[in-house]
Write a protein that holds these residues in place. Structure first.
Motif, PDB file in Angstrom:
ATOM      1  N   ILE A 217       0.859  -1.184   0.000  1.00  0.00           N
ATOM      2  CA  ILE A 217       0.000   0.000   0.000  1.00  0.00           C
ATOM      3  C   ILE A 217       0.895   1.234   0.000  1.00  0.00           C
ATOM      4  N   LEU A 218       0.622   2.143  -0.910  1.00  0.00           N
ATOM      5  CA  LEU A 218       1.391   3.381  -1.003  1.00  0.00           C
ATOM      6  C   LEU A 218       0.902   4.365   0.049  1.00  0.00           C
ATOM      7  N   LYS A 219       1.835   4.854   0.876  1.00  0.00           N
ATOM      8  CA  LYS A 219       1.502   5.803   1.929  1.00  0.00           C
ATOM      9  C   LYS A 219       2.480   6.972   1.901  1.00  0.00           C
ATOM     10  N   THR A 220       2.189   7.977   2.708  1.00  0.00           N
ATOM     11  CA  THR A 220       3.051   9.153   2.767  1.00  0.00           C
ATOM     12  C   THR A 220       3.209   9.618   4.207  1.00  0.00           C
ATOM     13  N   ASP A 221       4.375  10.150   4.512  1.00  0.00           N
ATOM     14  CA  ASP A 221       4.618  10.742   5.824  1.00  0.00           C
ATOM     15  C   ASP A 221       4.055  12.154   5.916  1.00  0.00           C
ATOM     16  N   HIS A 222       3.847  12.792   4.760  1.00  0.00           N
ATOM     17  CA  HIS A 222       3.350  14.167   4.738  1.00  0.00           C
ATOM     18  C   HIS A 222       1.868  14.152   4.381  1.00  0.00           C
ATOM     19  N   LEU A 223       1.044  13.870   5.383  1.00  0.00           N
ATOM     20  CA  LEU A 223      -0.403  13.835   5.214  1.00  0.00           C
ATOM     21  C   LEU A 223      -1.032  14.761   6.247  1.00  0.00           C
ATOM     22  N   ALA A 224      -1.734  15.782   5.778  1.00  0.00           N
ATOM     23  CA  ALA A 224      -2.340  16.769   6.664  1.00  0.00           C
ATOM     24  C   ALA A 224      -3.819  16.454   6.853  1.00  0.00           C
ATOM     25  N   TYR A 225      -4.243  16.415   8.120  1.00  0.00           N
ATOM     26  CA  TYR A 225      -5.650  16.247   8.463  1.00  0.00           C
ATOM     27  C   TYR A 225      -6.222  17.629   8.746  1.00  0.00           C
ATOM     28  N   LEU A 226      -7.204  18.031   7.970  1.00  0.00           N
ATOM     29  CA  LEU A 226      -7.770  19.370   8.099  1.00  0.00           C
ATOM     30  C   LEU A 226      -9.129  19.275   8.778  1.00  0.00           C
TER      31      LEU A 226
ATOM     32  N   THR B 239     -12.012  33.366  14.917  1.00  0.00           N
ATOM     33  CA  THR B 239     -12.742  32.232  14.337  1.00  0.00           C
ATOM     34  C   THR B 239     -13.229  32.574  12.933  1.00  0.00           C
ATOM     35  N   LEU B 240     -13.688  33.828  12.730  1.00  0.00           N
ATOM     36  CA  LEU B 240     -14.124  34.237  11.397  1.00  0.00           C
ATOM     37  C   LEU B 240     -12.972  34.173  10.385  1.00  0.00           C
ATOM     38  N   ALA B 241     -11.778  34.527  10.848  1.00  0.00           N
ATOM     39  CA  ALA B 241     -10.617  34.488   9.945  1.00  0.00           C
ATOM     40  C   ALA B 241     -10.274  33.069   9.512  1.00  0.00           C
ATOM     41  N   HIS B 242     -10.723  32.093  10.298  1.00  0.00           N
ATOM     42  CA  HIS B 242     -10.442  30.697   9.967  1.00  0.00           C
ATOM     43  C   HIS B 242     -11.690  29.968   9.494  1.00  0.00           C
ATOM     44  N   ALA B 243     -12.680  30.710   9.041  1.00  0.00           N
ATOM     45  CA  ALA B 243     -13.879  30.055   8.518  1.00  0.00           C
ATOM     46  C   ALA B 243     -13.582  29.275   7.242  1.00  0.00           C
ATOM     47  N   ALA B 244     -12.546  29.664   6.533  1.00  0.00           N
ATOM     48  CA  ALA B 244     -12.138  28.937   5.328  1.00  0.00           C
ATOM     49  C   ALA B 244     -11.038  27.936   5.699  1.00  0.00           C
ATOM     50  N   VAL B 245     -11.235  26.687   5.353  1.00  0.00           N
ATOM     51  CA  VAL B 245     -10.227  25.645   5.577  1.00  0.00           C
ATOM     52  C   VAL B 245      -9.243  25.710   4.410  1.00  0.00           C
ATOM     53  N   ARG B 246      -7.947  25.939   4.714  1.00  0.00           N
ATOM     54  CA  ARG B 246      -6.949  26.171   3.678  1.00  0.00           C
ATOM     55  C   ARG B 246      -5.898  25.054   3.663  1.00  0.00           C
ATOM     56  N   ALA B 247      -5.298  24.862   2.489  1.00  0.00           N
ATOM     57  CA  ALA B 247      -4.262  23.841   2.331  1.00  0.00           C
ATOM     58  C   ALA B 247      -2.985  24.290   3.024  1.00  0.00           C
ATOM     59  N   PRO B 248      -2.374  23.438   3.860  1.00  0.00           N
ATOM     60  CA  PRO B 248      -1.155  23.842   4.559  1.00  0.00           C
ATOM     61  C   PRO B 248       0.093  23.789   3.682  1.00  0.00           C
ATOM     62  N   PHE B 249       0.013  23.050   2.569  1.00  0.00           N
ATOM     63  CA  PHE B 249       1.158  22.957   1.648  1.00  0.00           C
ATOM     64  C   PHE B 249       0.638  22.507   0.286  1.00  0.00           C
TER      65      PHE B 249
ATOM     66  N   LEU C  55     -21.124  19.211   1.183  1.00  0.00           N
ATOM     67  CA  LEU C  55     -21.838  20.456   0.934  1.00  0.00           C
ATOM     68  C   LEU C  55     -23.133  20.519   1.730  1.00  0.00           C
ATOM     69  N   GLY C  56     -23.251  21.568   2.570  1.00  0.00           N
ATOM     70  CA  GLY C  56     -24.441  21.798   3.366  1.00  0.00           C
ATOM     71  C   GLY C  56     -24.561  20.944   4.610  1.00  0.00           C
ATOM     72  N   ALA C  57     -23.575  20.099   4.873  1.00  0.00           N
ATOM     73  CA  ALA C  57     -23.669  19.191   6.026  1.00  0.00           C
ATOM     74  C   ALA C  57     -23.259  19.910   7.303  1.00  0.00           C
ATOM     75  N   PRO C  58     -23.896  19.568   8.436  1.00  0.00           N
ATOM     76  CA  PRO C  58     -23.451  20.132   9.721  1.00  0.00           C
ATOM     77  C   PRO C  58     -22.178  19.428  10.188  1.00  0.00           C
ATOM     78  N   VAL C  59     -21.287  20.179  10.801  1.00  0.00           N
ATOM     79  CA  VAL C  59     -20.024  19.609  11.282  1.00  0.00           C
ATOM     80  C   VAL C  59     -19.788  20.086  12.712  1.00  0.00           C
TER      81      VAL C  59
ATOM     82  N   ILE D  42     -12.779  15.842  11.011  1.00  0.00           N
ATOM     83  CA  ILE D  42     -11.887  15.868   9.858  1.00  0.00           C
ATOM     84  C   ILE D  42     -12.700  16.040   8.582  1.00  0.00           C
ATOM     85  N   LEU D  43     -12.341  17.070   7.811  1.00  0.00           N
ATOM     86  CA  LEU D  43     -13.044  17.375   6.570  1.00  0.00           C
ATOM     87  C   LEU D  43     -12.247  16.957   5.342  1.00  0.00           C
ATOM     88  N   PHE D  44     -10.940  17.182   5.361  1.00  0.00           N
ATOM     89  CA  PHE D  44     -10.086  16.857   4.221  1.00  0.00           C
ATOM     90  C   PHE D  44      -8.789  16.211   4.705  1.00  0.00           C
ATOM     91  N   LYS D  45      -8.200  15.461   3.791  1.00  0.00           N
ATOM     92  CA  LYS D  45      -6.832  14.995   3.962  1.00  0.00           C
ATOM     93  C   LYS D  45      -6.059  15.390   2.713  1.00  0.00           C
TER      94      LYS D  45
END
Length: 330
Positions: free
Chosen positions: A93-102, A185-195, A208-212, A217-220
């Motif tokens: 299985i191909l994996k990576t050490d650089h995986l960001a959990y957003l 908190t408003l400044a971080h309302a957008a989830v951004r890519a760390p790299f 889309l439209g789901a409560p969280v 975790i929303l993205f990897k």
């Protein structure tokens, strides 16, 4: 070879008698030859048999059969005496050490999703935005509280009520702190890519439209330029055959025609039990070449690790031999 001598004193043998004598000899010869064969000792029989086999082998008859026999003998000799490279098969299985959990920065509803699985992103790109309506209300409430407590402090100061003034000022500071927290908190309302990398998890239609909830975790996002490695699952029957530094190859299901060289970097000391396979050891392998642009974490297929040369009969039969040893162990 034998000689029959016939002698008569009164007259010579005529042509018809000679023919009858020859016919009789032909009739008796096979019977005499059979008696001779059966009366021989075992050593003489072995010598004659080897002589006949050598004569048949050298004789210019049945050339194709002889060639096939020679090829079979050579093949058997190679099978019994030859050595072949033995390779250990393992799932990879191909994996990576650089995986960001957003995660979600706060509790709310997803307002807009800008990427899908497989999209390439750059550092700072907005992947998702949460609905900030509730935060704007809290910001307005905090501003109103600040204005209220400032006026209350001014009124208390004018009346000379110092205690009330101190209380109003403290409550105003609390409102300012609450306002800073809301604006942060408003400044971080957008989830951004760390790299810069690839989105490997986060289905757009489901988000889309789901409560969280906060921290969900929303993205990897995976970085592909570096940190990619293989996680191999080696059966416990084969783990003693490999060691750190052994080389091998891997092929992925998406491109089975390509092979990529790898090298074992680490072997976990403890086995993991898999319901469908039994005990397996997790082995980490790194690529000896540059990664391909189409690689994605989670890809899987088959890896083969070099374990050194072995006798061909051992390669073909060691599994059966191990089974029999355990089956008839006493």
């Amino acid at each position: 070879m034998a000689v029959v001598v016939c002698e008569r004193a009164d007259r010579a043998f005529i042509e018809q008698e000679n023919r009858l004598l020859h016919l009789a000899i032909l009739q008796v010869t096979p019977w005499l030859a059979g008696l001779r064969r059966h009366d021989r000792g075992w050593g003489e029989r072995l010598r004659d048999g080897m002589h006949d086999a050598a004569a048949a082998l050298i004789a210019p008859r049945r050339t194709a059969t002889k060639l096939v026999a020679v090829a079979v003998l050579v093949g058997l000799a190679v099978m019994l005496l030859g050595r072949w490279a033995y390779r250990i098969e393992a799932t990879a299985i191909l994996k990576t050490d650089h995986l960001a959990y957003l995660p979600a920065p706060f509790e709310g509803y997803i307002d807009h999703v800008r990427v899908e699985i497989g999209d390439a992103v750059h550092e700072g790109d907005a992947l998702l935005t949460l609905d900030p309506a509730d935060l704007y209300l809290k910001e307005s409430e905090a501003l109103a509280d600040i204005l209220h407590y400032v006026r209350a402090a001014d009124k208390a100061r004018a009346q000379g009520a110092l205690a009330d003034m101190r209380i109003a000022e403290a409550q105003g500071e609390q409102a300012r702190a609450r306002l800073e927290r809301v604006r942060y908190t408003l400044a971080h309302a957008a989830v951004r890519a760390p790299f810069e990398g690839i989105v490997v998890e986060g289905e757009r239609t489901e988000l889309l439209g789901a409560p969280v909830r906060k921290g969900e975790i929303l993205f990897k996002v995976a970085r592909l330029e570096e940190g990619l490695y293989l996680e191999l699952e080696v059966d416990e029957r084969d783990i003693h055959e490999i060691a750190v530094g052994h080389a091998g190859d891997v092929a992925f299901l998406s491109r089975t025609d390509l092979r990529f060289p790898v090298r074992i970097e680490r072997i976990d000391p403890m086995a993991t039990v898999k319901p469908e396979r039994g005990a397996v050891f997790v082995v980490r392998a790194v690529f000896t070449g540059a990664p391909a642009s189409w690689w994605r974490p989670g890809m899987s297929r088959l890896a083969k690790i070099e374990a050194g040369p072995r006798r061909i009969p051992w390669i073909l039969g060691h599994r059966t031999l191990d089974f029999l040893r355990l089956r008839f162990w006493w």
